[in-house]
Design a protein around this motif. Structure first.
Motif, PDB file in Angstrom:
ATOM      1  N   SER A 114     -10.874  11.188   7.491  1.00  0.00           N
ATOM      2  CA  SER A 114     -11.358  10.291   8.555  1.00  0.00           C
ATOM      3  C   SER A 114     -12.845  10.477   8.816  1.00  0.00           C
ATOM      4  N   ASN A 115     -13.424  11.556   8.309  1.00  0.00           N
ATOM      5  CA  ASN A 115     -14.868  11.780   8.476  1.00  0.00           C
ATOM      6  C   ASN A 115     -15.695  10.931   7.533  1.00  0.00           C
ATOM      7  N   LEU A 116     -15.058  10.320   6.540  1.00  0.00           N
ATOM      8  CA  LEU A 116     -15.786   9.493   5.583  1.00  0.00           C
ATOM      9  C   LEU A 116     -16.215   8.211   6.284  1.00  0.00           C
ATOM     10  N   GLU A 117     -17.521   8.043   6.439  1.00  0.00           N
ATOM     11  CA  GLU A 117     -18.019   6.923   7.221  1.00  0.00           C
ATOM     12  C   GLU A 117     -19.452   6.607   6.857  1.00  0.00           C
TER      13      GLU A 117
ATOM     14  N   LEU B  69     -12.327   4.382   6.366  1.00  0.00           N
ATOM     15  CA  LEU B  69     -10.886   4.456   6.138  1.00  0.00           C
ATOM     16  C   LEU B  69     -10.129   4.458   7.456  1.00  0.00           C
ATOM     17  N   GLN B  70      -9.163   3.568   7.591  1.00  0.00           N
ATOM     18  CA  GLN B  70      -8.263   3.558   8.744  1.00  0.00           C
ATOM     19  C   GLN B  70      -6.990   4.303   8.370  1.00  0.00           C
ATOM     20  N   ILE B  71      -6.623   5.284   9.171  1.00  0.00           N
ATOM     21  CA  ILE B  71      -5.479   6.137   8.846  1.00  0.00           C
ATOM     22  C   ILE B  71      -4.351   5.906   9.850  1.00  0.00           C
ATOM     23  N   ILE B  72      -3.153   5.682   9.330  1.00  0.00           N
ATOM     24  CA  ILE B  72      -1.969   5.457  10.166  1.00  0.00           C
ATOM     25  C   ILE B  72      -0.916   6.498   9.795  1.00  0.00           C
ATOM     26  N   LEU B  73      -0.470   7.250  10.781  1.00  0.00           N
ATOM     27  CA  LEU B  73       0.559   8.260  10.579  1.00  0.00           C
ATOM     28  C   LEU B  73       1.853   7.775  11.226  1.00  0.00           C
ATOM     29  N   VAL B  74       2.926   7.795  10.456  1.00  0.00           N
ATOM     30  CA  VAL B  74       4.226   7.327  10.952  1.00  0.00           C
ATOM     31  C   VAL B  74       5.242   8.443  10.730  1.00  0.00           C
ATOM     32  N   GLY B  75       6.003   8.792  11.759  1.00  0.00           N
ATOM     33  CA  GLY B  75       6.956   9.873  11.577  1.00  0.00           C
ATOM     34  C   GLY B  75       7.911  10.030  12.738  1.00  0.00           C
TER      35      GLY B  75
ATOM     36  N   LEU C 272      -4.968   3.697   4.922  1.00  0.00           N
ATOM     37  CA  LEU C 272      -4.072   4.719   4.391  1.00  0.00           C
ATOM     38  C   LEU C 272      -2.921   4.897   5.369  1.00  0.00           C
ATOM     39  N   LEU C 273      -1.698   4.613   4.922  1.00  0.00           N
ATOM     40  CA  LEU C 273      -0.521   4.754   5.774  1.00  0.00           C
ATOM     41  C   LEU C 273       0.366   5.854   5.191  1.00  0.00           C
TER      42      LEU C 273
END
Length: 603
Positions: free
Chosen positions: A152-155, A162-168, A132-133
């Motif tokens: 992110s707690n889903l495991e 789920l790998q989460i990427i935050l861009v800002g 998820l980006l």
């Protein structure tokens, strides 16, 4: 104006406009900071551990980088790209479902989370990775950032789903530093900052986009015009695009064959009428505060020589108290060892023959028996095998980087600077870039290692387990090799025959690219890069080279002769290996040496 923009493509021989303000991944230019960010993203998908945060000022190419990264994903990876996160929590989860292709009519947070969790479990069973980006993540509310943390707690019991990427923009980092989001901040495993381009990178960026748009070598901007555009844009790619597009339009209107200083000046004056460039003041303001902060830190360090206090400033904010203590202890041990390495290196290089024995560096010897009263070693290599049992893979490569950097007169890194779980080649490459150096990997060519005459990180195989550990090859004088390995307090002295059974994989050397251009240099390369090459060739003895900024036949002939002289592949192209030899032969850089006597090919 639009018709003119279309017509200048034909006038300049372009297939399309090179400086469109759209995030086209085909035009991605990888500066050193973009390379590091892309390496972080690639690692994140491979490992799926924690959050990744990429920040940068407005217009620094974050979205283009994201789209390029998503296009690189293989068929085993599912991705969702959220580019407008100004939503409430239900709308955000619904958008994520839509991006993953999940059909749902649910409107409660719990139901949506359950649907996403079920989808992730199915993908996990199928062997797929899910990413998820979220772009423009600085616009996420605190509540939605907490919602992202819940995702992110889903495991499973073994891995994250789920790998989460935050861009800002940099405001995202400010948000994540807040007390309310401390739980999220603690889960950030990797972060990178996209700085504006340097002047050399700006010149390369302009030529890169023109070449892509023309699909051939084409120079439309003079070096002085590029410098003027850099001064206007401050290296922010979006502003470079705006200035270059206007400059091409101006050149077309004036019927000029390329953008000169005069043309660029007219274009920039027209743009300046529109007022201050949006996005520039925050960057300059941030840069000013960064400079003030750095000055304060340097002054504080000079007055209070207390490594624990200084080290604490560099421990990531998300660490727990215990993690900080452990990191400080580890940092101090590495730092002390590295500082000792600098002293040892200087003694090796400058100590006269009459230097007292007490001042000579202590060594382990694996090629001869020691005198009575000293620890004995074995001629069979058993001593070296025993020493290889001390470090592990991760610790040894971190220590090897630290020792190699000290030979380049650099302070050793701390672990927070380097992504722990990337592959070895990426790890050593990222470390080099952070210190303004470059890394070159040599696959089992020890004659070339000797010929390069540069200290290296080498891979050693530990016993029958086959696990790799890393050592720093500090010196190679005639038949004697001097190594340093993590966990061994003294220098290891051996020879190539005894070392050969343990050698496995690549050797990694660091070098300094003073040319300022990392890509292959041949016909059509930027004028500054060609000028640098010609200057180095003249210093290397090719006095007949004309100092015009053109990669001509004379230049190619000189390169072919230089490559033949140094027993390199004779292709007339200037890649990293040819650059290294040119820079070294021209004595353009003071660099650490394996041996005081240079080799010319062959061991």
């Amino acid at each position: 104006m639009g018709a003119c923009s279309f017509m200048y493509n034909t006038y300049f021989g372009l297939r399309e406009k090179p400086f469109k303000l759209v995030p086209n991944p085909d035009y991605l230019y990888l500066s050193k900071h973009h390379e590091i960010a892309l390496a972080h993203l690639t690692y994140a998908v491979g490992q799926g551990d924690g959050f990744v945060v990429i920040t940068g000022e407005v217009g620094t190419g974050k979205t283009t980088l994201c789209r390029n990264f998503l296009e690189r994903l293989d068929d085993t990876t599912e991705s969702a790209y959220i580019f407008n996160p100004k939503l409430d929590s239900v709308e955000l989860l619904t958008s994520i479902c839509n991006e993953f292709g999940i059909q749902t009519n649910h409107t409660s947070l719990k139901q949506l989370l359950d649907v996403i969790n079920g989808y992730l479990i199915l993908k996990n069973k199928a062997g797929s990775k899910v990413v998820l980006l979220i772009d423009e993540a600085q616009n996420l509310s605190v509540e939605n950032l907490e919602m992202v943390r819940m995702l992110s707690n889903l495991e499973t019991t073994r891995s994250k789903l789920l790998q989460i990427i935050l861009v800002g923009q940099p405001e995202l980092s400010d948000k994540l530093d807040s007390y309310e989001l401390r739980q999220l901040a603690q889960r950030i495993s990797l972060s990178a900052y996209l700085s504006p381009l340097s002047i050399n990178e700006t010149i390369s960026y302009i030529h890169h986009r023109v070449h892509i748009a023309a699909q051939r070598s084409l120079t439309l901007f003079t070096p002085s015009a590029c410098r003027l555009i850099y001064k206007y844009s401050h290296g922010i790619p979006r502003m470079i695009n705006i200035a270059c597009d206007r400059a091409l339009l101006t050149a077309f209107s004036l019927e000029r064959p390329k953008v000169t200083t005069a043309v660029a000046k007219i274009a920039i004056q027209e743009l300046s009428i529109r007022g201050p460039v949006k996005g520039r003041p925050p960057y300059l303001k941030r840069l000013l505060w960064a400079g003030v902060s750095l000055a304060v830190l340097v002054a504080a360090g000079a007055i209070f020589v207390n490594r624990e206090k200084i080290g604490a400033l560099l421990i990531p904010h998300e660490s727990t108290a215990d993690q900080k203590k452990a990191a400080l202890a580890e940092r101090d041990s590495i730092s002390t060892d590295a500082q000792e390495s600098i002293k040892t290196f200087k003694i090796h290089e400058v100590a006269p023959a009459s230097t007292p024995t007490a001042m000579q560096p202590e060594r382990h010897k694996t090629n001869q028996n020691t005198k009575a009263g000293q620890s004995s070693t074995s001629d069979s290599g058993t001593a070296l095998q025993n020493l290889l049992g001390t470090p592990d893979h991760q610790d040894s490569r971190f220590a090897a980087v630290g020792r190699l950097l000290t030979l380049w007169q650099q302070l050793p890194p701390n672990r927070a600077q380097l992504p722990a779980m990337v592959g070895d080649t990426d790890y050593f490459d990222i470390a080099a870039h952070q210190y303004g150096l470059r890394m070159y990997a040599i696959q089992s060519d020890w004659a070339l290692v000797r010929q390069l005459n540069l200290p290296a990180i080498i891979s050693l195989k530990r016993g029958t387990s086959g696990q790799l550990v890393f050592a720093t090859l500090e010196r190679w004088e005639q038949s004697t090799i001097y190594l340093r390995i993590d966990g061994v307090a003294s220098t290891i002295e051996t020879d190539f025959d005894r070392l050969r059974p343990f050698l496995q994989g690549s050797a990694y050397v660091y070098w300094k690219n003073i040319i300022g251009f990392d890509a292959l240099i041949t016909e059509g390369a930027p004028e500054k890069a060609v000028n640098s090459i010609k200057s180095l060739l003249r210093e290397a003895g090719y006095d007949q080279i004309d100092m015009n900024p053109v990669f001509d036949r004379q230049t190619r002939a000189a390169i072919l002769d230089f490559q033949k002289r140094n027993r390199l592949i004779q292709d007339g192209l200037i890649g990293p290996l040819t650059k290294i030899f040119l820079i070294k032969e021209a004595s353009a850089v003071t660099y650490p040496k394996l041996s005081a006597q240079e080799e010319r090919g062959g061991v």
